[in-house]
Design a protein around this motif. Structure first.
Motif, PDB file in Angstrom:
ATOM      1  N   GLU A   1       0.872  -1.246  -0.072  1.00 31.83           N
ATOM      2  CA  GLU A   1       0.126   0.073   0.164  1.00 31.83           C
ATOM      3  C   GLU A   1       0.880   1.185  -0.089  1.00 31.83           C
ATOM      4  OE1 GLU A   1      -3.109   0.533  -0.360  1.00 31.83           O
ATOM      5  OE2 GLU A   1      -3.757  -1.682  -0.591  1.00 31.83           O
TER       6      GLU A   1
ATOM      7  N   SER B   1      -6.896   7.029 -12.293  1.00 36.51           N
ATOM      8  CA  SER B   1      -8.064   6.896 -12.224  1.00 36.51           C
ATOM      9  C   SER B   1      -8.899   8.039 -11.112  1.00 36.51           C
ATOM     10  CB  SER B   1      -8.362   5.372 -11.867  1.00 36.51           C
ATOM     11  OG  SER B   1      -7.811   5.156 -10.432  1.00 36.51           O
TER      12      SER B   1
ATOM     13  N   PHE C   1      -4.644   1.111  -2.712  1.00 38.99           N
ATOM     14  CA  PHE C   1      -5.535   2.218  -2.379  1.00 38.99           C
ATOM     15  C   PHE C   1      -4.789   3.383  -2.801  1.00 38.99           C
ATOM     16  CE2 PHE C   1      -6.439   5.635   0.425  1.00 38.99           C
ATOM     17  CZ  PHE C   1      -7.882   6.008  -0.147  1.00 38.99           C
TER      18      PHE C   1
ATOM     19  N   ALA D   1      -4.746   3.770  -6.744  1.00 41.00           N
ATOM     20  CA  ALA D   1      -5.864   4.287  -7.340  1.00 41.00           C
ATOM     21  C   ALA D   1      -6.182   5.705  -6.850  1.00 41.00           C
ATOM     22  CB  ALA D   1      -6.930   3.331  -6.697  1.00 41.00           C
TER      23      ALA D   1
ATOM     24  N   VAL E   1      -9.447   7.484  -8.007  1.00 37.02           N
ATOM     25  CA  VAL E   1     -10.720   6.750  -7.334  1.00 37.02           C
ATOM     26  C   VAL E   1     -10.304   6.490  -5.776  1.00 37.02           C
ATOM     27  CG1 VAL E   1     -11.839   4.760  -7.454  1.00 37.02           C
ATOM     28  CG2 VAL E   1     -11.506   5.855  -9.606  1.00 37.02           C
ATOM     29  N   TRP E   2     -11.522   6.960  -5.210  1.00 45.13           N
ATOM     30  CA  TRP E   2     -11.554   6.273  -3.669  1.00 45.13           C
ATOM     31  C   TRP E   2     -11.999   5.128  -3.694  1.00 45.13           C
ATOM     32  CZ3 TRP E   2      -9.746   9.373   0.678  1.00 45.13           C
ATOM     33  CH2 TRP E   2     -10.057   8.555   2.006  1.00 45.13           C
ATOM     34  N   ASP E   3     -11.093   4.167  -3.639  1.00 42.58           N
ATOM     35  CA  ASP E   3     -11.440   2.593  -3.432  1.00 42.58           C
ATOM     36  C   ASP E   3     -11.949   2.308  -2.095  1.00 42.58           C
ATOM     37  OD1 ASP E   3     -11.857   0.068  -3.607  1.00 42.58           O
ATOM     38  OD2 ASP E   3      -9.570  -0.548  -3.925  1.00 42.58           O
ATOM     39  N   ARG E   4     -13.183   2.070  -1.641  1.00 43.92           N
ATOM     40  CA  ARG E   4     -13.607   2.014  -0.282  1.00 43.92           C
ATOM     41  C   ARG E   4     -12.921   0.682   0.189  1.00 43.92           C
ATOM     42  NH1 ARG E   4     -18.565   4.324   1.894  1.00 43.92           N
ATOM     43  NH2 ARG E   4     -18.954   6.097   0.505  1.00 43.92           N
TER      44      ARG E   4
ATOM     45  N   GLY F   1     -10.122  -0.596  -0.898  1.00 44.38           N
ATOM     46  CA  GLY F   1      -8.754  -0.383  -0.606  1.00 44.38           C
ATOM     47  C   GLY F   1      -8.423   0.221   0.576  1.00 44.38           C
TER      48      GLY F   1
END
Length: 113
Positions: A6, A22, A14, A17, A24-27, A29
Motif C-alpha cells: 500500500e 483513475s 488504495f 488508485a 478513485v477512492w476505493d472503499r 482499498g
C-alpha cells in the motif's frame, strides 16, 4: 506484506488508485490500508520499535491522502462524513504509530468505516 504494498502504491493498492490515472477512492482499498496500518500500530506498540519504511509510509499517508483528496476537483467519496472519518482515522493511526499508544481510553474498539 499488505502495508508495504500500500505504501509503495503497487498495482491494486488504495494509494495507486487514489493518485493514479483513475483518481478513485476505493472503499475496499481504504479498508485494507486502514487495517494494515492498525496492525502495524499494534505490532510496533508491542515491540516498541518500527522500521524506517513504516515511519515514512505513515508520515506520507497521513499527509498525502488529506492533501490530495481535499483538492476541489478530486471526486471525494460520499457521504461527506465517511470521507472526513477516513481522514481522521489515518491521522489517529499515524499519531498512534509515532507515539506508541493511541489517545483513546481502553478498552477501545476501532469501528469499521
Amino acid at each position: 506484506m499488505v502495508l508495504r504494498e500500500e505504501f509503495e502504491a503497487v498495482e491494486g493498492s488504495f494509494m495507486l488508485a487514489l493518485r493514479g490515472k483513475s483518481l478513485v477512492w476505493d472503499r475496499a482499498g481504504f479498508t485494507r490500508l486502514e487495517r494494515a496500518m492498525r496492525r502495524a500500530c499494534e505490532w510496533s506498540q508491542e515491540r516498541d520499535r518500527f522500521d524506517r519504511w513504516m515511519a515514512e509510509g505513515f508520515y506520507d499517508a497521513s499527509r498525502f491522502v488529506r492533501d490530495w483528496t481535499s483538492h476541489p476537483n478530486f471526486p471525494r467519496p460520499q457521504p461527506q462524513q465517511y470521507h472526513l472519518d477516513c481522514l481522521d482515522r489515518i491521522d489517529d493511526l499515524a499519531d498512534w504509530f509515532f507515539r506508541g499508544f493511541h489517545s483513546y481510553q481502553e478498552p477501545h474498539t476501532w469501528p469499521d468505516l
